[in-house]
Design a protein around this motif. Sequence first.
Motif, PDB file in Angstrom:
ATOM      1  N   TRP A 172      25.988  47.955  32.755  1.00 41.77           N
ATOM      2  CA  TRP A 172      25.151  48.189  31.565  1.00 41.77           C
ATOM      3  C   TRP A 172      25.483  47.171  30.473  1.00 41.77           C
ATOM      4  CZ3 TRP A 172      26.624  49.271  26.570  1.00 41.77           C
ATOM      5  CH2 TRP A 172      25.585  49.554  25.676  1.00 41.77           C
ATOM      6  N   GLY A 173      26.772  46.953  30.228  1.00 38.99           N
ATOM      7  CA  GLY A 173      27.169  46.028  29.186  1.00 38.99           C
ATOM      8  C   GLY A 173      26.706  44.609  29.465  1.00 38.99           C
ATOM      9  N   TRP A 174      26.731  44.226  30.740  1.00 36.15           N
ATOM     10  CA  TRP A 174      26.270  42.891  31.121  1.00 36.15           C
ATOM     11  C   TRP A 174      24.777  42.733  30.850  1.00 36.15           C
ATOM     12  CZ3 TRP A 174      24.128  41.767  36.479  1.00 36.15           C
ATOM     13  CH2 TRP A 174      23.756  40.422  36.598  1.00 36.15           C
ATOM     14  N   GLN A 175      23.998  43.723  31.258  1.00 37.06           N
ATOM     15  CA  GLN A 175      22.547  43.633  31.127  1.00 37.06           C
ATOM     16  C   GLN A 175      22.079  43.850  29.688  1.00 37.06           C
ATOM     17  OE1 GLN A 175      20.247  42.853  33.333  1.00 37.06           O
ATOM     18  NE2 GLN A 175      21.538  42.671  35.138  1.00 37.06           N
ATOM     19  N   ALA A 176      22.677  44.833  29.003  1.00 39.00           N
ATOM     20  CA  ALA A 176      22.158  45.218  27.692  1.00 39.00           C
ATOM     21  C   ALA A 176      22.830  44.503  26.533  1.00 39.00           C
ATOM     22  CB  ALA A 176      22.312  46.734  27.507  1.00 39.00           C
ATOM     23  N   TRP A 202      27.802  41.380  27.749  1.00 38.23           N
ATOM     24  CA  TRP A 202      29.239  41.404  28.011  1.00 38.23           C
ATOM     25  C   TRP A 202      29.510  40.668  29.331  1.00 38.23           C
ATOM     26  CZ3 TRP A 202      30.246  47.404  27.496  1.00 38.23           C
ATOM     27  CH2 TRP A 202      29.994  47.789  26.177  1.00 38.23           C
ATOM     28  N   THR A 203      30.737  40.402  29.585  1.00 40.08           N
ATOM     29  CA  THR A 203      31.244  39.817  30.838  1.00 40.08           C
ATOM     30  C   THR A 203      30.915  38.330  30.945  1.00 40.08           C
ATOM     31  OG1 THR A 203      29.433  40.048  32.440  1.00 40.08           O
ATOM     32  CG2 THR A 203      30.737  42.016  31.947  1.00 40.08           C
ATOM     33  N   LYS A 204      31.547  37.708  31.913  1.00 44.36           N
ATOM     34  CA  LYS A 204      31.328  36.295  32.202  1.00 44.36           C
ATOM     35  C   LYS A 204      30.527  36.106  33.492  1.00 44.36           C
ATOM     36  CE  LYS A 204      35.431  34.639  29.738  1.00 44.36           C
ATOM     37  NZ  LYS A 204      34.674  33.830  28.756  1.00 44.36           N
ATOM     38  N   ILE A 205      29.771  37.138  33.874  1.00 40.91           N
ATOM     39  CA  ILE A 205      28.866  37.019  35.019  1.00 40.91           C
ATOM     40  C   ILE A 205      27.658  36.174  34.591  1.00 40.91           C
ATOM     41  CG2 ILE A 205      27.439  38.267  36.677  1.00 40.91           C
ATOM     42  CD1 ILE A 205      29.222  40.728  36.150  1.00 40.91           C
ATOM     43  N   TYR A 206      27.281  35.226  35.415  1.00 44.34           N
ATOM     44  CA  TYR A 206      26.124  34.396  35.093  1.00 44.34           C
ATOM     45  C   TYR A 206      25.196  34.317  36.299  1.00 44.34           C
ATOM     46  CZ  TYR A 206      28.671  30.652  37.566  1.00 44.34           C
ATOM     47  OH  TYR A 206      29.332  29.909  38.499  1.00 44.34           O
ATOM     48  N   THR A 207      23.948  33.961  36.054  1.00 44.39           N
ATOM     49  CA  THR A 207      22.948  33.882  37.118  1.00 44.39           C
ATOM     50  C   THR A 207      22.353  32.489  37.278  1.00 44.39           C
ATOM     51  OG1 THR A 207      21.242  34.621  35.571  1.00 44.39           O
ATOM     52  CG2 THR A 207      22.318  36.317  36.904  1.00 44.39           C
ATOM     53  N   ASP A 208      22.592  31.624  36.324  1.00 44.04           N
ATOM     54  CA  ASP A 208      22.076  30.251  36.384  1.00 44.04           C
ATOM     55  C   ASP A 208      23.109  29.372  37.086  1.00 44.04           C
ATOM     56  OD1 ASP A 208      21.062  27.736  36.033  1.00 44.04           O
ATOM     57  OD2 ASP A 208      20.927  27.845  33.839  1.00 44.04           O
ATOM     58  N   TRP A 209      22.752  28.819  38.244  1.00 49.85           N
ATOM     59  CA  TRP A 209      23.686  28.001  39.003  1.00 49.85           C
ATOM     60  C   TRP A 209      24.147  26.775  38.226  1.00 49.85           C
ATOM     61  CZ3 TRP A 209      26.024  29.882  43.116  1.00 49.85           C
ATOM     62  CH2 TRP A 209      25.390  30.866  43.881  1.00 49.85           C
ATOM     63  N   ASP A 210      23.372  26.337  37.249  1.00 41.37           N
ATOM     64  CA  ASP A 210      23.728  25.165  36.464  1.00 41.37           C
ATOM     65  C   ASP A 210      24.695  25.480  35.329  1.00 41.37           C
ATOM     66  OD1 ASP A 210      22.100  23.499  37.993  1.00 41.37           O
ATOM     67  OD2 ASP A 210      20.332  23.948  36.763  1.00 41.37           O
ATOM     68  N   ALA A 211      25.018  26.763  35.158  1.00 41.65           N
ATOM     69  CA  ALA A 211      25.894  27.140  34.046  1.00 41.65           C
ATOM     70  C   ALA A 211      27.330  26.666  34.237  1.00 41.65           C
ATOM     71  CB  ALA A 211      25.866  28.655  33.858  1.00 41.65           C
ATOM     72  N   MET A 212      27.716  26.436  35.489  1.00 47.31           N
ATOM     73  CA  MET A 212      29.068  25.976  35.807  1.00 47.31           C
ATOM     74  C   MET A 212      28.965  24.853  36.835  1.00 47.31           C
ATOM     75  SD  MET A 212      31.246  27.912  34.068  1.00 47.31           S
ATOM     76  CE  MET A 212      32.815  27.787  34.954  1.00 47.31           C
ATOM     77  N   PRO A 213      30.005  24.019  36.964  1.00 48.48           N
ATOM     78  CA  PRO A 213      29.985  22.984  38.005  1.00 48.48           C
ATOM     79  C   PRO A 213      29.766  23.589  39.386  1.00 48.48           C
ATOM     80  CG  PRO A 213      31.822  22.651  36.497  1.00 48.48           C
ATOM     81  CD  PRO A 213      31.233  23.990  36.148  1.00 48.48           C
ATOM     82  N   HIS A 240      29.383  33.707  39.338  1.00 47.32           N
ATOM     83  CA  HIS A 240      27.943  33.883  39.569  1.00 47.32           C
ATOM     84  C   HIS A 240      27.715  35.250  40.211  1.00 47.32           C
ATOM     85  CE1 HIS A 240      23.912  33.296  41.237  1.00 47.32           C
ATOM     86  NE2 HIS A 240      23.772  32.322  40.352  1.00 47.32           N
ATOM     87  N   ALA A 241      26.594  35.868  39.887  1.00 46.98           N
ATOM     88  CA  ALA A 241      26.306  37.203  40.403  1.00 46.98           C
ATOM     89  C   ALA A 241      26.324  37.242  41.925  1.00 46.98           C
ATOM     90  CB  ALA A 241      24.954  37.682  39.872  1.00 46.98           C
ATOM     91  N   ALA A 242      25.820  36.181  42.562  1.00 54.63           N
ATOM     92  CA  ALA A 242      25.812  36.142  44.031  1.00 54.63           C
ATOM     93  C   ALA A 242      27.230  36.066  44.584  1.00 54.63           C
ATOM     94  CB  ALA A 242      24.990  34.949  44.520  1.00 54.63           C
ATOM     95  N   MET A 243      28.103  35.326  43.903  1.00 47.77           N
ATOM     96  CA  MET A 243      29.490  35.224  44.338  1.00 47.77           C
ATOM     97  C   MET A 243      30.243  36.535  44.122  1.00 47.77           C
ATOM     98  SD  MET A 243      29.764  32.194  45.630  1.00 47.77           S
ATOM     99  CE  MET A 243      28.113  32.594  46.245  1.00 47.77           C
ATOM    100  N   LEU A 244      29.884  37.249  43.065  1.00 48.99           N
ATOM    101  CA  LEU A 244      30.476  38.568  42.845  1.00 48.99           C
ATOM    102  C   LEU A 244      30.082  39.519  43.965  1.00 48.99           C
ATOM    103  CD1 LEU A 244      32.083  40.544  41.107  1.00 48.99           C
ATOM    104  CD2 LEU A 244      29.993  40.964  39.783  1.00 48.99           C
ATOM    105  N   LEU A 245      28.831  39.440  44.392  1.00 49.53           N
ATOM    106  CA  LEU A 245      28.388  40.254  45.522  1.00 49.53           C
ATOM    107  C   LEU A 245      29.170  39.887  46.781  1.00 49.53           C
ATOM    108  CD1 LEU A 245      26.431  42.345  46.695  1.00 49.53           C
ATOM    109  CD2 LEU A 245      24.786  40.494  47.067  1.00 49.53           C
ATOM    110  N   LEU A 246      29.458  38.605  46.970  1.00 44.05           N
ATOM    111  CA  LEU A 246      30.250  38.180  48.121  1.00 44.05           C
ATOM    112  C   LEU A 246      31.666  38.750  48.043  1.00 44.05           C
ATOM    113  CD1 LEU A 246      30.652  36.509  50.681  1.00 44.05           C
ATOM    114  CD2 LEU A 246      31.124  34.518  49.219  1.00 44.05           C
ATOM    115  N   VAL A 247      32.272  38.722  46.865  1.00 44.37           N
ATOM    116  CA  VAL A 247      33.608  39.300  46.685  1.00 44.37           C
ATOM    117  C   VAL A 247      33.600  40.782  47.056  1.00 44.37           C
ATOM    118  CG1 VAL A 247      35.335  39.960  44.958  1.00 44.37           C
ATOM    119  CG2 VAL A 247      34.378  37.646  44.946  1.00 44.37           C
ATOM    120  N   LEU A 248      32.599  41.508  46.589  1.00 44.98           N
ATOM    121  CA  LEU A 248      32.519  42.940  46.877  1.00 44.98           C
ATOM    122  C   LEU A 248      32.293  43.190  48.370  1.00 44.98           C
ATOM    123  CD1 LEU A 248      30.375  44.082  43.821  1.00 44.98           C
ATOM    124  CD2 LEU A 248      32.840  44.389  44.149  1.00 44.98           C
ATOM    125  N   THR A 249      31.548  42.289  49.019  1.00 46.10           N
ATOM    126  CA  THR A 249      31.323  42.420  50.458  1.00 46.10           C
ATOM    127  C   THR A 249      32.619  42.209  51.230  1.00 46.10           C
ATOM    128  OG1 THR A 249      29.039  41.654  50.226  1.00 46.10           O
ATOM    129  CG2 THR A 249      30.020  41.539  52.423  1.00 46.10           C
TER     130      THR A 249
END
Length: 264
Positions: free
Chosen positions: A69-73, A76-87, A162-171
């Motif tokens: 909720w904090g991330w979306q609303a 909060w957090t350092k989760i990002y969705t834009d692949w260009d946001a980091m190297p 990145h959100a996709a990488m977080l999903l990979l960690v959880l997997t």
Amino acid sequence: MAIAIVLSMLAMTAIVAVRYLVSSGLFAAWTARRFPGRLAGQGKQVRMEIAYSLASAAIYGFPAGLVAWGWQARGWTKIYTDWDAMPLWWPPVSVLVYLALHDTWFYWTHRAMHWPPLFKRVHAVHHASRPPTAWAAMSFHPWEAVTGAVVIPALVFLVPIHAAMLLLVLTVMTVMGVTNHMGWELFPRGLVHGLFGRGLITASHHELHHQKYRCNYGLYFRFWDHLCGTDRGLGEFQAPRRRDAGGAGRVGSRPRARAAARDS
């Protein structure tokens, strides 16, 4: 706002519970198909594992829901969705960083759980699974579940991912948690017993922890076990159970539970 937070917590609890039921259920079914009779006589244990795991799902789901909720609303957090946001090299590295930090936290909290007062009051719940099954992946006392539930929610405030990488960690977290408890080795012998296997934890490594208790504390990697002298190598899996004429579950080889209890 309060309603949105509660709904997010409930949604994440449901997601964690369904993820557990699906992943553990699939690997338990695979075990039953590959080794008929391995779970014979363990119905009561499996029911206990599922009950504790579903309770753990709520404990994991509440902080995860708050963070989501904090991330979306609130951003909060350092989760990002834009692949260009980091190297571009950072996403795969971030996965390794998360796994390494999670493994470090797990090693030291897990080792602390084997301090006799904590073991008796908290960690004994997990070790009541003798031998463990795929359903034991989240079978924790509530206080132990809390120690596991705070790790990833805390890391997303500290380490960009990145959100996709977080999903990979959880997997990876889910698959390793289930496969390390299912009573047989999923990975090829060459990998487990080879150079790569010396640094990676699989079911063969964790099985010995459930037999000897005071060794092999890690979650993903054997780094801390090697460094701290708690690595005892790989264990042998208990022979599949068979049913006698009376229908009771018996073990094809001598049970290891009593020997393991002496080491706790």
